[in-house]
Design an enzyme around this catalytic site. Structure first.
Site, PDB file in Angstrom:
ATOM      1  N   GLU A  43       0.829  -1.205   0.000  1.00 42.89           N
ATOM      2  CA  GLU A  43       0.000   0.000   0.000  1.00 42.89           C
ATOM      3  C   GLU A  43       0.870   1.264   0.000  1.00 42.89           C
ATOM      4  O   GLU A  43       1.827   1.377   0.768  1.00 42.89           O
ATOM      5  CB  GLU A  43      -0.897  -0.002   1.240  1.00 42.89           C
ATOM      6  CG  GLU A  43      -1.825   1.204   1.343  1.00 42.89           C
ATOM      7  CD  GLU A  43      -2.592   1.227   2.666  1.00 42.89           C
ATOM      8  OE1 GLU A  43      -3.658   1.844   2.692  1.00 42.89           O
ATOM      9  OE2 GLU A  43      -2.121   0.633   3.657  1.00 42.89           O
ATOM     10  N   LYS A 116     -10.427   2.572  -1.669  1.00 46.68           N
ATOM     11  CA  LYS A 116     -10.498   1.908  -0.356  1.00 46.68           C
ATOM     12  C   LYS A 116     -11.801   2.235   0.357  1.00 46.68           C
ATOM     13  O   LYS A 116     -12.148   3.394   0.547  1.00 46.68           O
ATOM     14  CB  LYS A 116      -9.296   2.340   0.478  1.00 46.68           C
ATOM     15  CG  LYS A 116      -9.121   1.645   1.811  1.00 46.68           C
ATOM     16  CD  LYS A 116      -7.795   2.076   2.422  1.00 46.68           C
ATOM     17  CE  LYS A 116      -7.520   1.456   3.759  1.00 46.68           C
ATOM     18  NZ  LYS A 116      -6.188   1.852   4.281  1.00 46.68           N
ATOM     19  N   CYS A 153      -5.535  -2.709   2.728  1.00 46.91           N
ATOM     20  CA  CYS A 153      -5.196  -2.623   4.148  1.00 46.91           C
ATOM     21  C   CYS A 153      -6.414  -2.789   5.063  1.00 46.91           C
ATOM     22  O   CYS A 153      -6.893  -3.904   5.235  1.00 46.91           O
ATOM     23  CB  CYS A 153      -4.436  -1.339   4.432  1.00 46.91           C
ATOM     24  SG  CYS A 153      -3.447  -1.428   5.959  1.00 46.91           S
TER      25      CYS A 153
END
Length: 289
Positions: A43, A116, A153
């Protein structure tokens, strides 16, 4: 048989974007030389993990898809090496900013952007200051080597995300990550919990999971995080078959037969026996829908 070889890259980052891109390219080339066809970088690898602190100067790292240095660089690399590259980047779209990822297919073409969905907010991980919640929904990309899902993540802690990607046909699930120590309490070590969450997603969905974390110590102003590495790859039942160290730069490689995995999912009957009509409460925050 549809065999595919995947790689997870674990590396440290500096405060020089071009240096990080060149290092990432070195690892991508090495992974490709070892047969990898889908190669995962961690990431936000272009920079240090700036989200440790809230500082408006770090907004300058955001770019459009068209202007992002890593995307522009790795388009040609993907085509040259005939590999698929999910690329994490800090996206700017008009007045909005997202923690995003774009998949570059093996011919160098850009596939869709994923933004995300779950944005953390805590000491050392101040992402809500920099990113709006993603508005794309979860994505599955049809690439040259198979259908892949990618969560970023904090997404990896949510079973709903992995299940949705599996329902959409993901044959492999990838998680680029930046996680390590807690600046407010260095005694906390979440690495085993972190891994258990993702191995559970693999086991529940009968899909291999590939997780790439950064390593090394990074300081942003008065905050320091030691990223704990431990990148890993599971098989289709959640068993960890490749595991990186905590503090070394490494490449993990594994090969899967996607047809064999698909047959395994059918045999287990997990998707056959689902009861979505009973799951409506999952759409609520408090279980009272």
């Amino acid at each position: 048989m549809r065999k595919v070889t995947v790689a997870a890259i674990q590396m440290s980052c500096t405060d020089h974007i071009n240096t990080n891109i060149q290092k990432a390219e070195k690892f991508v080339r090495q992974a490709a030389d070892e047969g990898a066809q889908i190669i995962l970088l961690q990431e936000l690898f272009e920079t240090l993990y700036f989200c440790q602190k809230e500082n408006p100067k770090y907004y300058q790292f955001s770019t459009s898809v068209e202007d992002n240095l890593a995307i522009r660089h790795f388009k040609s690399i993907a085509k040259e090496l005939n590999v698929v590259l999910p690329i994490s980047f800090y996206e700017r779209k008009n007045n909005a900013r997202y923690n995003s990822l774009i998949v570059i297919d093996a011919d160098g073409s850009l596939l869709e952007v994923y933004r995300k969905s779950h944005i953390p907010d805590g000491p050392g991980y101040e992402e809500k200051y920099y990113f709006s919640p993603g508005d794309t929904g979860f994505k599955v990309w049809k690439t040259k080597y198979g259908r892949i899902g990618v969560g970023i993540c904090w997404d990896q802690w949510f079973p709903e995300a992995a299940r949705i990607m599996a329902l959409m046909g993901a044959e492999l699930i990838f998680y680029p990550t930046a996680i390590g120590s807690e600046p407010e309490d260095p005694s906390i070590d979440s690495s085993k919990h972190w891994q258990r969450c993702m191995t559970g997603h693999s086991a529940s969905n009968l899909v291999p999971v590939i997780a790439s974390n950064r390593t090394g110590q990074e300081q942003i102003e008065d905050s320091t995080i030691t990223f704990y590495g431990t990148s890993f790859i599971t098989d289709g039942t959640g068993e960890v078959i490749r595991q990186a160290s905590r503090d070394q730069e490494e490449i993990l490689i594994a090969t899967f037969d996607l047809d064999e995995l698909a047959h395994q999912r059918i045999e287990w009957g997990v998707f056959r026996d689902r009861r979505p009509e009973l799951y409506s409460k999952i759409l609520s925050l408090d279980g009272n829908l």
